[in-house]
Design a protein around this motif. Structure first.
Motif, PDB file in Angstrom:
ATOM      1  N   UNK A   7       9.810  32.260   4.327  1.00  8.35           N
ATOM      2  CA  UNK A   7      10.857  32.486   5.393  1.00  8.35           C
ATOM      3  C   UNK A   7      10.843  31.813   6.364  1.00  8.35           C
ATOM      4  N   UNK A   8      10.382  31.472   6.351  1.00 14.16           N
ATOM      5  CA  UNK A   8       9.726  31.152   8.232  1.00 14.16           C
ATOM      6  C   UNK A   8      10.362  29.164   7.987  1.00 14.16           C
ATOM      7  N   UNK A   9       9.787  28.895   7.092  1.00 13.98           N
ATOM      8  CA  UNK A   9      10.259  27.560   6.768  1.00 13.98           C
ATOM      9  C   UNK A   9      11.793  27.222   6.008  1.00 13.98           C
ATOM     10  N   UNK A  10      12.228  28.326   5.473  1.00 13.62           N
ATOM     11  CA  UNK A  10      13.804  28.462   4.783  1.00 13.62           C
ATOM     12  C   UNK A  10      14.156  28.309   6.167  1.00 13.62           C
ATOM     13  N   UNK A  11      14.024  29.963   7.245  1.00 14.70           N
ATOM     14  CA  UNK A  11      15.007  30.009   8.465  1.00 14.70           C
ATOM     15  C   UNK A  11      15.088  29.745   9.214  1.00 14.70           C
ATOM     16  N   UNK A  12      13.526  28.055   9.601  1.00 18.73           N
ATOM     17  CA  UNK A  12      14.816  27.356  10.658  1.00 18.73           C
ATOM     18  C   UNK A  12      15.049  25.826  10.334  1.00 18.73           C
ATOM     19  N   UNK A  13      14.951  25.661   9.182  1.00 17.87           N
ATOM     20  CA  UNK A  13      15.893  24.672   8.321  1.00 17.87           C
ATOM     21  C   UNK A  13      16.951  25.411   7.275  1.00 17.87           C
ATOM     22  N   UNK A  14      16.399  25.032   5.502  1.00 15.97           N
ATOM     23  CA  UNK A  14      17.525  24.797   5.224  1.00 15.97           C
ATOM     24  C   UNK A  14      19.007  26.265   5.766  1.00 15.97           C
ATOM     25  N   UNK A  15      18.409  27.113   5.951  1.00 11.96           N
ATOM     26  CA  UNK A  15      19.792  28.045   6.037  1.00 11.96           C
ATOM     27  C   UNK A  15      20.029  28.277   7.550  1.00 11.96           C
ATOM     28  N   UNK A  16      19.204  27.814   8.476  1.00 15.33           N
ATOM     29  CA  UNK A  16      20.216  27.949  10.156  1.00 15.33           C
ATOM     30  C   UNK A  16      21.387  27.079   9.641  1.00 15.33           C
ATOM     31  N   UNK A  17      22.364  28.117  10.222  1.00 16.61           N
ATOM     32  CA  UNK A  17      23.491  27.202  11.027  1.00 16.61           C
ATOM     33  C   UNK A  17      23.190  26.299  11.786  1.00 16.61           C
TER      34      UNK A  17
END
Lengths: 367, 511
Positions: free
Chosen positions: A155-165
């Motif tokens: 989740x860390x990985x996704x939320x600072x990258x792919x999923x963060x606007x």
């Protein structure tokens, strides 16, 4: 007969355990120079004496019902799923993806879609430890704990990258579209003319959670699958004799367990935050273990235990907010409740059993 | 009589919760005698002996040893009073030698060597005195059960026991080994030791004891001189009513071959070859009895046929091949083919002890259509009704479908399992140890049910370590030893001695 009647088992013993937990909590509060009676009053006032307080209590309880059911069903197959936290986090990811990337026309459809998707993601996260247990004998306690950490890292990985606007500082997804916002309890109860505070996160997911309790109850006690799960949990050797496949039971049970934990996300992610943030599950996965223990793995017991922990969470927050009692003390109180209702159950049970038997004996002698 | 009894119990009572395990029991055991205590499972024999050995404390009553009132709060006190106990399940350290096991707990001093030396000398003396020869430096794990039992007896004697209690000592022995044990016990008695023998086998009581006490439901119902009683009289005292000692059965009318096993081989997880080229046949309307000391492959054979152990070879049921590996080899498909199975261990396999009686009735058959309400739900109500009927037909007591399996006595638990399996009307019934730990009354009943099924033209494979049972029920007898079928005999053409030799692996045709 030689055993306790159900009302002692299900009501008296938990009640005494709770009283003991309160007593020791009171002593702890008193020992840091605060007034325990005042502290309990604040907790009760803040969580049960207003619809605002109830709103939070029920919101937390909804989370705990889902995770408590998740742990319970696994317990019935004698599997200890400690991974509810990670499965709930993954469920959050599933809910976020389906809310963000599918243009839902109405919240009802969105709720169905999000429930299914959250359940699928949670189940998928439970499937790997389940497979390792069923086929390789890797202990599910160890693997599910590890998967909690992997889930957090993912989740860390996704939320600072792919999923963060873009151009946003915070590790979180964008707000979900308006059409996916669930009605809160104020709106739901308003339909029946019941006034309820507007400013609370409690939402319609509560009713999904209650429905889940009923479905799980039927599943465990009225279906072939539930029968097979309980048989396997009570005696692996007997299940083998009966031709109940351990692989199948472990896989199916853990998939259901993971799905329930994953469904929690419709409450905290979709219902409350309306976006996916870091550490969205906030330890509810672990509280689920205490809830399942205290609720004796029975859906109705889970419901009551979830309410209790909802009260502790909300009351504890009030306590930290309006007194100088430190936040840590709230954790101490919660831990004492878990300790007495879960781990020290036997300490209360044994003397009550003796007392009951002695009383029965007197009665039979008198007759 | 001016001689004090070696043991005198006066009004011993002991209750566990609501269960009165021992009720006002008085007993005298004279020194230099073998005193038998017989009773059904759960009659309170083991509780009484546990009180004598200091495991339990009696609620009331007194114990006199050699005429002196003695308190026995723990087993140390029992040992100090000269009481030694040989348990049903041996309490030995597997990877210690005989000598090390014997001194365990009674070492003198900090260092082992002097204790071992002393023990070695004493052991040689004991061995000569009582004819109890055991290799002192052998590892326990290398010894057979007969030897292990000797080690347990030596342990007690080394602790200066004058009174020896043996709890069901022949349960794991071949008839030959049992005879040897009895010779040793006779020798011990002649040397002045007092022996208490707990058993549920009437034959042993008649063969070796001087006096016998009978227990029933926690009470001591009689103490008589063995010479002045008969097995029938003892059985009646145990059960409280007349018991048929022999099963009545007509001659078998064997029909077509139902089960055919050809060249069955099993190698277990540890690579041990458990079944070696086993071949046998069971026809419709006959009972094939499989005799043998437990652990010689009978359990594995039942597991293979029951669908939960992989094997190689060929097994056919009425001509149809049964899968022995792969996904078709499971208990469900076996049941669908018409194979029912009363497993050897009802508590570990046959029942879910925490389930109510009614929940145990569909066990293994929970997918059967008659137990379903619709495609989703089971019909618990129908199951309960069905259970009530089964319990009545099979005389399960108490006939309460809501009582948990663990709340029934061993005999009634077994009746639940037998009811479930027989009422499925199978073509082949596998039965393992149908009456282990079952009281005489229930044994009679279960035997009748098995024979009734045979008379309906069903094939029955009976595995039992009780030779009496094999002799009484079987139409043909096969004997297993070390994973092989040693031979086949007809019951009326053989006897216990000849079968005993086969069970010990001695396959002389003359036998």
């Amino acid at each position: 007969m030689n055993r306790l009647p159900r009302w002692i088992d299900l009501i008296i013993i938990p009640a005494i355990s709770l009283l003991l937990a309160m007593l020791f909590s009171g002593l702890a509060i008193w020992s840091i120079g605060e007034d325990p009676f005042n502290a309990f009053k604040i907790m009760i006032d803040g969580s049960l004496r207003s619809t605002y307080g109830w709103g939070y209590t029920l919101y937390y309880a909804t989370n705990f019902i889902f995770t408590g059911l998740a742990v319970s069903i696994a317990f019935h197959a004698r599997l200890f799923n400690i991974g509810g936290e990670g499965q709930a986090v993954l469920g959050g990811l599933g809910v976020a993806l389906i809310c963000l990337y599918i243009p839902w026309p109405h919240w009802t459809l969105a709720l169905v879609g999000a429930s299914i998707c959250g359940a699928l993601f949670g189940a998928a996260w439970a499937a790997i430890p389940a497979f390792l247990q069923a086929k390789r004998g890797s202990h599910i306690v160890i693997t599910t704990i590890m998967f909690n950490f992997i889930a957090a890292a993912l989740l860390n990985f996704l939320l600072i990258g792919l999923l963060k606007p873009a151009k946003v500082m915070e590790p979180a997804t964008a707000k979900f579209p308006e059409a996916t916002n669930l009605p809160n309890l104020h709106e739901v109860l308003g339909l029946f003319g019941i006034p309820f505070s507007k400013a609370t996160p409690a939402n319609i997911s509560l009713f999904v959670a209650i429905a889940a309790c009923i479905v799980i109850w039927v599943l465990i006690w009225h279906t072939r699958l539930g029968y097979a799960i309980r048989s396997f949990g009570q005696s692996e050797s007997a299940a083998k004799y009966a031709g109940i496949s351990s692989t199948k039971i472990i896989m199916i049970t853990m998939l259901i367990s993971g799905a329930l934990a994953g469904m929690m996300a419709i409450n905290n992610v979709m219902g409350e935050a309306e976006r996916l943030v870091l550490n969205a599950a906030e330890g509810a996965g672990f509280i689920g273990i205490a809830v399942a223990l205290m609720g004796r793995s029975h859906p109705f017991g889970v419901f009551l235990a979830a309410l209790l922990f909802g009260f502790l969470y909300q009351g504890g927050a009030e306590l930290a907010f309006s007194t100088s009692i430190p936040r840590e003390m709230v954790v101490v109180i919660q831990s004492l409740v878990i300790l007495f209702t879960g781990a020290l159950d036997g300490m209360v049970r044994a003397p009550i059993e003796r007392l009951y038997l002695a009383m029965q004996k007197q009665k039979t002698v008198a007759e | 009589m001016d001689q004090h009894p070696a043991i005198e119990l006066r009004s011993i009572s002991k209750a566990f919760g609501m269960v009165q395990a021992n009720k006002d029991i008085s007993m005298r055991v004279m020194p230099g005698t073998i005193h038998g205590i017989i009773g059904e499972n759960g009659a309170g024999k083991s509780t009484l002996m546990s009180i004598l050995y200091g495991f339990y404390k009696a609620d009331s009553g007194e114990i006199f040893i050699n005429g002196n009132k003695t308190l026995i709060p723990d087993s140390q006190a029992a040992i100090a009073a000269g009481i030694g106990m040989v348990f049903q399940h041996f309490k030995l350290v597997e990877n210690f030698t005989v000598l090390e096991n014997i001194i365990l707990g009674v070492e003198d001093g900090r260092f082992l060597r002097p204790s071992l030396k002393k023990a070695q000398a004493e052991l040689t003396q004991l061995a000569n005195e009582y004819d109890l020869h055991v290799e002192p430096n052998a590892l326990i794990e290398d010894l057979g059960v007969g030897m292990l039992q000797r080690v347990e007896i030596l342990k007690a004697l080394y602790r200066k026991a004058d009174i020896l209690i043996l709890d069901e000592p022949t349960g794991v022995l071949t008839p030959g080994e049992a005879d040897q044990l009895f010779r040793i016990l006779g020798r011990l008695r002649d040397e002045g030791k007092t022996i208490i023998l707990i058993t549920h086998k009437l034959r042993e009581i008649m063969d070796i004891t001087d006096t016998v006490s009978v227990m029933r439901r926690g009470e001591m119902t009689a103490t008589v001189k063995t010479a002045s009683t008969s097995p029938e009289a003892l059985a009646e005292l145990m059960v409280g009513r007349k018991v048929l000692m022999k099963v009545d059965k007509a001659a078998a009318q064997p029909g077509d071959s139902v089960l055919q096993v050809i060249g069955l081989n099993v190698t277990d997880e540890n690579g041990v070859h458990r079944l070696k080229d086993v071949s046998l046949e069971v026809r419709a309307g006959e009972i094939l009895g499989l005799a043998g000391v437990s652990g010689n492959g009978q359990s594995e054979l039942l597991e293979v046929l029951g669908g939960y152990r992989k094997a190689t070879g060929t097994v056919t049921l009425s001509g149809e091949k049964i899968p022995l590996t792969g996904s078709g080899a499971n208990g469900q498909s076996r049941r669908n083919m018409g194979i029912s199975h009363v497993p050897e261990d009802r508590q570990r396999e046959g029942l879910i002890m925490e389930f109510a009686a009614w929940e145990n009735i569909p066990f293994g058959y929970h997918n059967a259509p008659e137990f379903q309400r619709n495609r989703l739900l089971m019909n618990n109500k129908a199951v309960r009704t069905e259970t009530a009927g089964s319990m009545e037909r099979f005389d399960v007591r108490p006939p309460d479908p809501r009582l948990r399996a663990s709340g029934f006595s061993g005999g009634n638990q077994q009746k639940i399992v037998v009811a479930r399996e027989i009422e499925r009307n199978p073509d082949l019934l596998l039965v393992g140890q149908p009456t282990r730990g079952v009281d005489i009354g229930a044994i009679e009943f279960i035997h009748q049910q098995i024979i009734a099924l045979r008379d309906q033209g069903k094939a029955i494979l009976l595995v039992s370590v009780e030779l009496d049972e094999i002799m009484a029920l079987s139409d043909r007898i096969a004997v297993m030893f070390d994973g092989r079928i040693m031979g086949e005999r007809l019951p009326h053409e053989t006897d216990v001695k000849a079968l005993g030799l086969l069970m010990a692996g001695i396959a002389k045709e003359a036998a």
